[in-house]
Scaffold this motif. Structure first.
Motif, PDB file in Angstrom:
ATOM      1  N   THR B 197      -8.589 -11.365   5.887  1.00 50.18           N
ATOM      2  CA  THR B 197      -8.800 -11.608   4.455  1.00 50.18           C
ATOM      3  C   THR B 197      -7.558 -11.098   3.717  1.00 50.18           C
ATOM      4  O   THR B 197      -6.478 -11.061   4.301  1.00 50.18           O
ATOM      5  N   PHE B 198      -7.714 -10.713   2.442  1.00 52.95           N
ATOM      6  CA  PHE B 198      -6.505 -10.429   1.669  1.00 52.95           C
ATOM      7  C   PHE B 198      -6.032  -8.983   1.831  1.00 52.95           C
ATOM      8  O   PHE B 198      -6.830  -8.077   2.050  1.00 52.95           O
ATOM      9  N   LEU B 199      -4.716  -8.802   1.708  1.00 54.93           N
ATOM     10  CA  LEU B 199      -4.115  -7.468   1.791  1.00 54.93           C
ATOM     11  C   LEU B 199      -3.907  -6.931   0.378  1.00 54.93           C
ATOM     12  O   LEU B 199      -3.720  -7.713  -0.556  1.00 54.93           O
ATOM     13  N   PRO B 200      -3.920  -5.611   0.218  1.00 55.21           N
ATOM     14  CA  PRO B 200      -3.764  -5.041  -1.132  1.00 55.21           C
ATOM     15  C   PRO B 200      -2.493  -5.545  -1.822  1.00 55.21           C
ATOM     16  O   PRO B 200      -2.522  -5.856  -3.007  1.00 55.21           O
ATOM     17  N   GLU B 201      -1.376  -5.641  -1.049  1.00 55.18           N
ATOM     18  CA  GLU B 201      -0.123  -6.039  -1.706  1.00 55.18           C
ATOM     19  C   GLU B 201      -0.152  -7.491  -2.171  1.00 55.18           C
ATOM     20  O   GLU B 201       0.670  -7.905  -2.964  1.00 55.18           O
ATOM     21  N   GLU B 202      -1.112  -8.267  -1.700  1.00 54.11           N
ATOM     22  CA  GLU B 202      -1.196  -9.657  -2.157  1.00 54.11           C
ATOM     23  C   GLU B 202      -1.797  -9.754  -3.557  1.00 54.11           C
ATOM     24  O   GLU B 202      -1.912 -10.837  -4.110  1.00 54.11           O
TER      25      GLU B 202
END
Lengths: 119, 870
Positions: B197-202
Motif C-alpha cells: 500500500t502507500f508509503l508515508p513519503e508518498e
C-alpha cells in the motif's frame, strides 16, 4: 405384596424414596449373592413389609448397579432348582454401601432432630 | 456393547423366572393358580416399562428412540398428506421469508464490512449542533490538528471521493476512486494481496502518483495480471504507478475501485472552511470510544478558541465505524425482521391449530400407546419429533424459496449504486444464513408443536378405548386453546397490516410529492473533466458550453443544460453567505445555503418556474456583473415581504475576496430529498462558477434512454478520453430516492398479506371444525324450530366474536408498531385513523368471509341425518 393384606396396612406402607432402592439392594446383597425375586422378598421381609417394592422396578435398578460396577452377575441355581441369575456385591459396591449408609444415617438423624424440634 | 446385548437378552428370562417364582409363592399361600398369576403380575408392575427402563440403563436409548420417532413421524406425515402439505407449505413461505430477510440483514447489518478488529475502528466527523448536523465532513487543517494533538488513536486517516477516469484503454471508463492519506490502509488494518500500500513519503505532492487497485478492477480491467505491480496506468490523463492490489474481501469505502494518495499541498493545510474529508481512526490499545470522544471534544474546543472564525460551534463526533456506515439501515431492517418473525409466529399458531385438530383424531392411537406403557414424556417427545420434522421440511423448502426470490432480484437497484451500499454484494444464502434457518426451523417446530404435544400427552385411556366412544371427543380445553390461537393470529395480523398500511401510505404520499421540477423524459449523465487537462474554470466552462450546443442539435432533444449536482441525488454542498446590509454574523452563526452551478438553460430544461426576474443569459459571463438566482425558500428567509431582485449576496469564509453577487431571479423550490422540505438554495451561472464534474440534463421528445449513446458520442467527439458515468433518467433518480420506502412498503405489504391469509385460514379451520363438531347440536336446534338464519348467525357470531377480540387486543400492538416505524413515515401519523380503520375493516371482512362457508354448511344440516349421526 400378598393380596391378603388389609386396607389399613396398605395405607401405612411407604413408597420408596428415589434412589433408596439402590441402597437397599446393596444392603441385601451384603449377606450374600441372591437372585432377583429373592432380593425383592428380602427387602419386604426385612422392612417388616412396610416398604413396598414394585418388583419390576428392581430390574432397572439392578442393571444400573451392574453398569456402575457395584454388583456383578453370575449364573446359579435357585432354591427350587431353577437356573437363575445371581447378583453379588463387588468390593467397589461394598465401599459404596458403607459410604451411602453413613450419609443416610447422618441425614436421617438430622431430619429426625428437626422434626422433633418442630413438635 | 457385547455385554449390553447379553444382559438384555437374558432380561426376559430373568423376569419370567421372577414372575413364576412369585406365582408359585402365591399358590403356596393358598391362592388358585389363576389368582396367583394375576397377583404376581400386578405386583410386578408394567412389564413393558420395566423392560424399557432397563434397556435405557444400557443404551444410548434416546438416540435409538429418536430414530424410531423420526421413522414413525415420517410415516404419520405420509399418512395424512393433505394436512402435511398445508403445514409444510405454510412453513416454507414463513421460513423462506425469514431466510430471505435474514440474508439481507446479515449482509447489510451484521457483516457489511470485514475488518480484523472492527470494534476499534471509529469514524470521525465534525459536529455542528446549531445546524443539527452531526456528520459533517472534515476540513483538512482541522484533520491535521486532530492527528497532531490526539493521544487516543494509534492510526488516523482521511479519505475523499475521487472521480478517476481510466484512460489508455479501448473505451475510457469512470472509476469510483478514493484519495486516501498514506496511513489509511494501516488504519483499517488492510493488507494488500499483491505489492504494497502507500508509503508515508508518498504523502507529499510530487511523489503521490501511485495507485492501489481493487480486486475487481484488477480482475476485470487488467485480466488479473499477476505482474501488474510497478506498471503504469492512466488516470485522468496522468500516469500513475500501480503499487498494489487489494484482496477480494476489502471493499472500503464501499464501491471503491481504485485508491490514490491524498497529498496535502500547503494551501489545504491551512483550510478550515472546506469540509470534504471523511475521517477514520483506529483506537489505541485500551482506549474506549467514550474516552476518545472526550479527548476529541477537548481538542475541538481548543480549536474553537484558536480559530473562532471557522471553528465556532464545531465539535467532533467519534462514532463506531460500523454505526457510521450502516446505522441508517438498522431501523428499517430490524422492523422487517420483526415483521417477518411475527408472520412466522402466525404461521405457527395456524399449524398448532391444525395439529390440535389432528391430535383429536389421533386420540385412540395415543391412548393405545399410553396403555402399552409409553410415558408422558415419551408421548410428548414423539409428537415434538413429528412437528420438528414438519419444521425441517418447511425449512428446506423455505431455503429453496428464499434462494429463488434472491435470484429473481425483485428489488432492482442500479449496480453503480448498489455497490456503494456496504454489504449489498454479500447478500446470499450462505453458511450463517443456513445456520439461522436450521435453528428457526427446529425452533418453529418446537413452538407450534408444544401445545398440541402437551395437550395430547394426557389421554383419557379408559374413555377413548371404550367401544363405540365418539372418535373425536372434543374437550373444552382444546376448544379454548384453538380460540386463544385464533385471537392471537388476528391481533398480530392487525399489527402487521397496520404497519404495512402506514408504510404504503407513506410511500404513496412520497411518490406524490412534487420535486419542484418535471422529471419526465429527462436523460442525465455525468462528465468529470480531469484537472490536469482542464486547468482553468474557463476551459471547463468552454467545454460544457460546446457540449451543450452539440447535444442541443441532436434529433429528439428538446432542451439541455448542465448542473454540478443533480436534484434528488441526495448530495448537496452548503456555503456560508453574507447578506448585504446585514450586521456581520457572530462566528458559528453564519447563514448558509445550498448552491448549484448551472448553465443558462437549466431552469428551462428542468421546468423549474422562474417566479421573478430573468433566466441566466449570455451577459452573465466571467467578465460580466456577478449574479445569482435564489429559490423561494431563501428569498422568504432573508427578504420576507421584500423584492429580492437587486439584493446582493456574497460568499463568506476564507474566500473573503468574493465579490457581491446581485440577485437576478427568484425560482421555484426543488427538493433534494422528497421526504425533506426544500432547502434554501442559490444558483450561479456556469460562466461565473464552474465545477469540473457536471451532470448533463437532456429533456427529450422520445424515450430519454434511447439518446444515451448519441449524447455519449458527442462527449467523445470533444474529448475521446472522457468517459460519461451514471447515465440514468431523471425518473430513475426520483425512483431511486424513494427506493428504501418502496422496498419497505412492498415487503411489509407482502408480509401482512400473507399474515391475513393465514389468519383467515386459521379462522376458517376452527369454525369449520366447530360446525362439524356441532352437527348434532345444530340438528337438535333445527328440530326444535331454529331457523336457518339463526343457525347462520350462531356460527358467524362465534367466528366474529373471536375476530373482534383479536382486533381489540391487536389495537395496542398495532399502535406500538406504528410508533416503532414512526421515524420511517412521511406525511402520515403513526396512529393514522384512516389506515387503522381501513385495515381493521379489511381484517373483519376477511374474517366474515372465512366464517361464511362453514356457516352455509351449518345451514344445510338436515336435522334427521344429524340426529341419526352417531
Amino acid at each position: 405384596m400378598s393380596p391378603r393384606m388389609s386396607t389399613k396396612e396398605e395405607r401405612e406402607r411407604v413408597e420408596l424414596l428415589q434412589g433408596t432402592l439402590d441402597l437397599l439392594i446393596l444392603r441385601t446383597l451384603l449377606l450374600g449373592p441372591r437372585h432377583g425375586h429373592a432380593i425383592a422378598k428380602a427387602i419386604e421381609f426385612n422392612s417388616e413389609e412396610v416398604l413396598q417394592v414394585e418388583q419390576g422396578s428392581l430390574y432397572p435398578a439392578l442393571h444400573r448397579l451392574i453398569k456402575r460396577g457395584w454388583i456383578s452377575v453370575e449364573d446359579g441355581t435357585s432354591e427350587n432348582n431353577r437356573r437363575a441369575k445371581f447378583y453379588r456385591l463387588t468390593a467397589k459396591g461394598r465401599r459404596r454401601l458403607e459410604l451411602e449408609t453413613r450419609k443416610w444415617d447422618k441425614m436421617a438423624g438430622a431430619i429426625a432432630r428437626i422434626l422433633r424440634l418442630a413438635e | 456393547m457385547w455385554r449390553t446385548k447379553r444382559m438384555l437378552e437374558e432380561l426376559d428370562k430373568d423376569i419370567r423366572d421372577h414372575i413364576e417364582t412369585e406365582t408359585q409363592d402365591n399358590i403356596d399361600r393358598g391362592m388358585s393358580p389363576e389368582e396367583a398369576r394375576y397377583a404376581a403380575m400386578r405386583k410386578f408392575g408394567n412389564l413393558t416399562r420395566v423392560k424399557e427402563d432397563t434397556r435405557e440403563v444400557w443404551s444410548i436409548v434416546w438416540l435409538e428412540q429418536l430414530f424410531e420417532d423420526v421413522r414413525f413421524g415420517l410415516r404419520m406425515l405420509r399418512k395424512s398428506p393433505g394436512c402435511t402439505a398445508v403445514a409444510v407449505f405454510t412453513l416454507a413461505l414463513g421460513i423462506g421469508a425469514n431466510t430471505y430477510i435474514f440474508s439481507v440483514v446479515d449482509a447489510l447489518l451484521f457483516r457489511p464490512l470485514e475488518f480484523p478488529d472492527p470494534i476499534r475502528l471509529v469514524a470521525l466527523w465534525e459536529r455542528v449542533p446549531s445546524a443539527g448536523v452531526d456528520r459533517n465532513e472534515v476540513a483538512p487543517a482541522n484533520f491535521l490538528d486532530w492527528k497532531r494533538q490526539n493521544h487516543v488513536f494509534d492510526q488516523i486517516a482521511v479519505y475523499s471521493w475521487w472521480n478517476a477516469n481510466l484512460g489508455g484503454v479501448e473505451q475510457p471508463e469512470h472509476l469510483h476512486g478514493f484519495l486516501v492519506t498514506p496511513d489509511y490502509f494501516a488504519t483499517v488494518e488492510a493488507q494488500p494481496m499483491l505489492g504494497r500500500t502507500f508509503l508515508p513519503e508518498e504523502g507529499t505532492p510530487g511523489k503521490d502518483l501511485v495507485a492501489v487497485l481493487s480486486y475487481e478492477l484488477w480482475r476485470d480491467h487488467f485480466a488479473a495480471d499477476p505482474s501488474i505491480v510497478g506498471k503504469p496506468i492512466l488516470l485522468n490523463g496522468i500516469k500513475y504507478t500501480v503499487v498494489g492490489v487489494m484482496g477480494a474481501n476489502f471493499n472500503y469505502p464501499s464501491g471503491a475501485q481504485v485508491w490514490a494518495v491524498l497529498a496535502f499541498s500547503p494551501e489545504p493545510q491551512a483550510n478550515r472552511g472546506s469540509h470534504y474529508l471523511h475521517g477514520v481512526a483506529h483506537l489505541a490499545a485500551g482506549v474506549r470510544a467514550e474516552q476518545a470522544q472526550a479527548e476529541m471534544s477537548a481538542i475541538a474546543s481548543r480549536l474553537t478558541q484558536q480559530y473562532p472564525e471557522t471553528n465556532t460551534g464545531r465539535d467532533i463526533n467519534v462514532m463506531p465505524l460500523m454505526e457510521s456506515e450502516v446505522g441508517e439501515a438498522r431501523a428499517p431492517l430490524i422492523i422487517m425482521l420483526t415483521a417477518v418473525g411475527l408472520v412466522l409466529l402466525i404461521a405457527c399458531a395456524n399449524i398448532s391449530n391444525l395439529l390440535l385438530a389432528r391430535a383429536v383424531s389421533r386420540q385412540r392411537e395415543t391412548a393405545i400407546r399410553a396403555a402399552l406403557g409409553a410415558t408422558r414424556l415419551r408421548l410428548i417427545r414423539q409428537s415434538l419429533v413429528e412437528s420438528m420434522l414438519l419444521g425441517l421440511l418447511g425449512g428446506g423448502l423455505g431455503i429453496l424459496l428464499a434462494f429463488l426470490f434472491l435470484e429473481a432480484r425483485v428489488f432492482r437497484i442500479p449496480p453503480e449504486f448498489a455497490r456503494m451500499i456496504p454489504g449489498w454484494g454479500k447478500i446470499a444464502i450462505n453458511a450463517p444464513v443456513l445456520l439461522f434457518t436450521s435453528v428457526v426451523s427446529i425452533g418453529t417446530g418446537l413452538i407450534f408443536g408444544l401445545l398440541p404435544a402437551v395437550g395430547a400427552s394426557r389421554p383419557n385411556v379408559n374413555d377413548t378405548l371404550k367401544e363405540g366412544a365418539p372418535s373425536a371427543g372434543r374437550g373444552p380445553r382444546r376448544g379454548l386453546l384453538s380460540n386463544v390461537l385464533i385471537v392471537a393470529e388476528v391481533a398480530l395480523s392487525l399489527a402487521l397490516l397496520a404497519t404495512a398500511g402506514l408504510m404504503m401510505k407513506s410511500f404513496v404520499r412520497l411518490e406524490r410529492v412534487s420535486p419542484g421540477f418535471n422529471p419526465d423524459r429527462v436523460l442525465t449523465m455525468f462528465v468529470a473533466l480531469p484537472g490536469a487537462k482542464y486547468t482553468s474554470e474557463r476551459q471547463a466552462a468552454n467545454f460544457y458550453e460546446q457540449l451543450l450546443e452539440r447535444v442541443q442539435n441532436l434529433p429528439g432533444v428538446e432542451s439541455t443544460a448542465a448542473v454540478n449536482m443533480i436534484p434528488l441525488g441526495k448530495r448537496n454542498t452548503t456555503l456560508s453567505i453574507r447578506i448585504e446590509g446585514r450586521p456581520e454574523p457572530k462566528p458559528g452563526e453564519e447563514p448558509g445555503a445550498n448552491f448549484r452551478c448551472v448553465s443558462n438553460s437549466y431552469f428551462r430544461t428542468m421546468q423549474i418556474p422562474i417566479l421573478r426576474g430573468r433566466e441566466f443569459a449570455s451577459q452573465d459571463s466571467a467578465s460580466g456583473q456577478p449574479v445569482v438566482a435564489v429559490n423561494q425558500a431563501l428569498a422568504a428567509r432573508f427578504w420576507p415581504g421584500e423584492d429580492p431582485i437587486g439584493k446582493r449576496i456574497r460568499f463568506s469564509g476564507p474566500l473573503d475576496s468574493q465579490p457581491w453577487r446581485t440577485v437576478v431571479a427568484v425560482v421555484g423550490n426543488i427538493r433534494n430529498q422528497l421526504d425533506l422540505p426544500a432547502p434554501d438554495e442559490m444558483y450561479f451561472p456556469l460562466r461565473q462558477q464552474t465545477r469540473n464534474t457536471m451532470a448533463l440534463v437532456v429533456r427529450t421528445t422520445t424515450d430519454p434512454r434511447s439518446l444515451t449513446e448519441s449524447v455519449r458520442a458527442q462527449v467523445a467527439a470533444l474529448d475521446r478520453d472522457l468517459p460519461v458515468f451514471d447515465a440514468m433518467t431523471m425518473e430513475d433518480w426520483r425512483s431511486l430516492s424513494v427506493t428504501p420506502q418502496k422496498i419497505g412498503g412492498t415487503v411489509m405489504a407482502a408480509f401482512s398479506g400473507f399474515a391475513l391469509v393465514l389468519a383467515a385460514m386459521g379462522l376458517f379451520g376452527v369454525i369449520a371444525y366447530a360446525v362439524s363438531e356441532r352437527t348434532h347440536e345444530i340438528g337438535i336446534r333445527m328440530a326444535l324450530g331454529a331457523g336457518r338464519g339463526e343457525i347462520f348467525r350462531l356460527v358467524v357470531g362465534q367466528g366474529m366474536l373471536l375476530a373482534l377480540v383479536g382486533l381489540l387486543l391487536g389495537l395496542p400492538l398495532a399502535l406500538g408498531m406504528g410508533r416503532a416505524v414512526a421515524g420511517l413515515l412521511y406525511g402520515v401519523a403513526p396512529n393514522d385513523f384512516t389506515t387503522f380503520a381501513g385495515v381493521a375493516g379489511i381484517l373483519a371482512a376477511v374474517a366474515l368471509a372465512a366464517c361464511y362457508i362453514p356457516a352455509r354448511r351449518a345451514m344445510g344440516v338436515d336435522p334427521i341425518v344429524a340426529l341419526r349421526h352417531e
